[in-house]
Design a protein around this motif. Structure first.
Motif, PDB file in Angstrom:
ATOM      1  N   UNK A 185      27.848  29.797  19.703  1.00 49.74           N
ATOM      2  CA  UNK A 185      28.418  30.379  20.829  1.00 49.74           C
ATOM      3  C   UNK A 185      29.730  30.935  20.622  1.00 49.74           C
ATOM      4  N   UNK A 186      30.168  32.296  21.129  1.00 48.20           N
ATOM      5  CA  UNK A 186      31.411  32.688  20.943  1.00 48.20           C
ATOM      6  C   UNK A 186      32.312  32.575  21.927  1.00 48.20           C
ATOM      7  N   UNK A 187      33.428  33.187  22.314  1.00 46.92           N
ATOM      8  CA  UNK A 187      34.509  33.213  23.493  1.00 46.92           C
ATOM      9  C   UNK A 187      33.900  33.661  24.517  1.00 46.92           C
ATOM     10  N   UNK A 188      33.052  34.931  24.634  1.00 45.25           N
ATOM     11  CA  UNK A 188      32.800  35.429  25.937  1.00 45.25           C
ATOM     12  C   UNK A 188      31.546  34.814  26.524  1.00 45.25           C
ATOM     13  N   UNK A 189      30.660  34.354  25.615  1.00 42.87           N
ATOM     14  CA  UNK A 189      29.415  33.780  26.153  1.00 42.87           C
ATOM     15  C   UNK A 189      28.971  32.867  25.081  1.00 42.87           C
ATOM     16  N   UNK A 190      28.258  31.727  25.860  1.00 41.54           N
ATOM     17  CA  UNK A 190      27.708  30.653  25.173  1.00 41.54           C
ATOM     18  C   UNK A 190      26.213  30.865  24.694  1.00 41.54           C
ATOM     19  N   UNK A 191      25.954  31.230  23.432  1.00 40.59           N
ATOM     20  CA  UNK A 191      24.488  31.425  22.864  1.00 40.59           C
ATOM     21  C   UNK A 191      23.679  30.306  22.649  1.00 40.59           C
ATOM     22  N   UNK A 192      24.214  29.351  21.997  1.00 38.37           N
ATOM     23  CA  UNK A 192      23.385  28.285  21.634  1.00 38.37           C
ATOM     24  C   UNK A 192      22.145  28.526  20.894  1.00 38.37           C
ATOM     25  N   UNK A 193      21.387  27.849  20.766  1.00 36.57           N
ATOM     26  CA  UNK A 193      20.127  27.783  20.120  1.00 36.57           C
ATOM     27  C   UNK A 193      18.691  27.586  20.925  1.00 36.57           C
ATOM     28  N   UNK A 194      17.782  28.186  20.810  1.00 34.64           N
ATOM     29  CA  UNK A 194      16.522  28.364  21.823  1.00 34.64           C
ATOM     30  C   UNK A 194      15.381  27.931  20.978  1.00 34.64           C
ATOM     31  N   UNK A 195      15.546  27.857  19.798  1.00 31.31           N
ATOM     32  CA  UNK A 195      14.220  27.392  19.047  1.00 31.31           C
ATOM     33  C   UNK A 195      14.621  26.064  18.343  1.00 31.31           C
ATOM     34  N   UNK A 196      13.933  25.049  19.026  1.00 27.90           N
ATOM     35  CA  UNK A 196      13.858  23.590  18.820  1.00 27.90           C
ATOM     36  C   UNK A 196      12.727  22.969  17.921  1.00 27.90           C
ATOM     37  N   UNK A 197      12.933  22.021  17.119  1.00 36.53           N
ATOM     38  CA  UNK A 197      11.681  21.443  16.487  1.00 36.53           C
ATOM     39  C   UNK A 197      11.900  21.318  14.864  1.00 36.53           C
ATOM     40  N   UNK A 198      11.359  20.173  14.066  1.00 37.87           N
ATOM     41  CA  UNK A 198      11.517  20.160  12.887  1.00 37.87           C
ATOM     42  C   UNK A 198      10.889  21.498  12.166  1.00 37.87           C
ATOM     43  N   UNK A 199      11.847  21.773  11.339  1.00 38.94           N
ATOM     44  CA  UNK A 199      11.415  22.878  10.458  1.00 38.94           C
ATOM     45  C   UNK A 199      11.446  24.303  11.061  1.00 38.94           C
ATOM     46  N   UNK A 200      11.771  24.328  12.361  1.00 40.36           N
ATOM     47  CA  UNK A 200      12.059  25.547  13.162  1.00 40.36           C
ATOM     48  C   UNK A 200      13.436  26.130  13.024  1.00 40.36           C
ATOM     49  N   UNK A 201      13.297  27.455  12.601  1.00 44.23           N
ATOM     50  CA  UNK A 201      14.540  28.097  12.817  1.00 44.23           C
ATOM     51  C   UNK A 201      14.558  29.293  13.545  1.00 44.23           C
ATOM     52  N   UNK A 202      15.705  30.082  13.894  1.00 48.77           N
ATOM     53  CA  UNK A 202      15.823  31.145  14.737  1.00 48.77           C
ATOM     54  C   UNK A 202      15.688  32.423  13.487  1.00 48.77           C
ATOM     55  N   UNK A 203      15.766  33.478  13.865  1.00 49.71           N
ATOM     56  CA  UNK A 203      15.571  34.877  13.168  1.00 49.71           C
ATOM     57  C   UNK A 203      17.088  35.026  12.507  1.00 49.71           C
ATOM     58  N   UNK A 204      18.293  34.617  13.214  1.00 50.65           N
ATOM     59  CA  UNK A 204      19.504  34.907  12.781  1.00 50.65           C
ATOM     60  C   UNK A 204      20.157  33.973  11.750  1.00 50.65           C
ATOM     61  N   UNK A 205      19.558  32.601  11.778  1.00 52.50           N
ATOM     62  CA  UNK A 205      19.830  31.538  10.739  1.00 52.50           C
ATOM     63  C   UNK A 205      19.673  31.935   9.189  1.00 52.50           C
ATOM     64  N   UNK A 206      20.718  31.716   8.386  1.00 52.50           N
ATOM     65  CA  UNK A 206      20.266  31.970   7.140  1.00 52.50           C
ATOM     66  C   UNK A 206      19.670  30.832   6.670  1.00 52.50           C
ATOM     67  N   UNK A 207      18.717  31.155   5.490  1.00 44.93           N
ATOM     68  CA  UNK A 207      18.040  30.248   4.852  1.00 44.93           C
ATOM     69  C   UNK A 207      19.041  29.396   3.807  1.00 44.93           C
ATOM     70  N   UNK A 208      19.100  28.095   3.710  1.00 36.02           N
ATOM     71  CA  UNK A 208      19.661  27.403   2.993  1.00 36.02           C
ATOM     72  C   UNK A 208      19.263  27.572   1.353  1.00 36.02           C
TER      73      UNK A 208
END
Length: 212
Positions: A185-208
């Motif tokens: 989340x940033x300063x203006x809005x708390x965005x957080x994570x919506x996709x939860x679970x083992x091996x689950x990632x969101x579209x914006x998350x970079x691959x390790x």
């Protein structure tokens, strides 16, 4: 850190996230400060030169960086020496003197033990003899003229914690391992994570880049 090691690069997609609204300004500033290179030739400010040379050799034993950073490296000794000039977090083992003094006495004492047993400085020991002394440190079986075995073991625990903290908090390492918890989340809005679970990632998350 080898004299030929390169400073760690930060992946472009991770840099883009650091510049996005998914991170607060204060957290971004902290991450940028962590990324500032002190990997160029470094002159110790708080340890003596001889103690710092021991620290360089010892950190290479404690936390090899190649598996994560390849031929790049974070200058852990420089970051530890810099920290010794700050107030720190206010925590230390009761049996030890203040951090700067404890580091100086422990490193100098370790060098003395190396010279007494092997006839040479710790930083010049072959890997087998160096590992023997490191194991003795971890087991509380290596005492010096100013710190007994238990004190040296406690100090060695502090050293390992300092190495891991300096390494894992660097944004280059977090990018390699896919650690993106700071982007909640940033300063203006708390965005957080919506996709939860083992091996689950969101579209914006970079691959390790490296499997953790």
């Amino acid at each position: 850190m080898s004299q030929t090691s390169l400073p760690p690069r930060i992946a472009p997609d991770y840099l883009a996230l650091l510049d996005s609204d998914r991170i607060s300004g204060r957290t971004r500033q902290i991450m940028e400060e962590r990324a500032q290179t002190n990997d160029a030739p470094y002159h110790p400010q708080h340890l003596t030169r001889s103690a710092y040379d021991v620290l360089v050799a010892l950190t290479e034993c404690v936390l090899p960086q190649e598996a994560i950073l390849g031929d790049e490296a974070i200058n852990l000794p420089a970051r530890i020496d810099t920290r010794l000039g700050t107030a720190g977090d206010g925590w230390r083992f009761a049996a030890l003197p203040p951090d700067r003094e404890a580091y100086e006495r422990a490193l100098t004492g370790l060098d003395g033990v190396s010279d007494a047993r092997y006839g040479t400085a710790f930083c010049r020991l072959d890997p087998t003899d160096r590992e023997t002394l490191v194991q003795a440190l971890a087991e509380g079986a290596l005492g010096t003229e100013t710190l007994d075995g238990d004190q040296m073991r406690a100090w060695f625990a502090d050293l390992r914690a300092d190495c891991v903290q300096s390494f894992m908090s660097h944004p280059a390492v977090q990018a390699r391992l896919g650690i993106d918890a700071v982007f909640n989340g940033g300063d203006a809005i708390f965005q957080g994570f919506s996709a939860m679970g083992e091996g689950v990632s969101e579209a914006w998350e970079p691959e390790p880049e490296v499997a953790p």
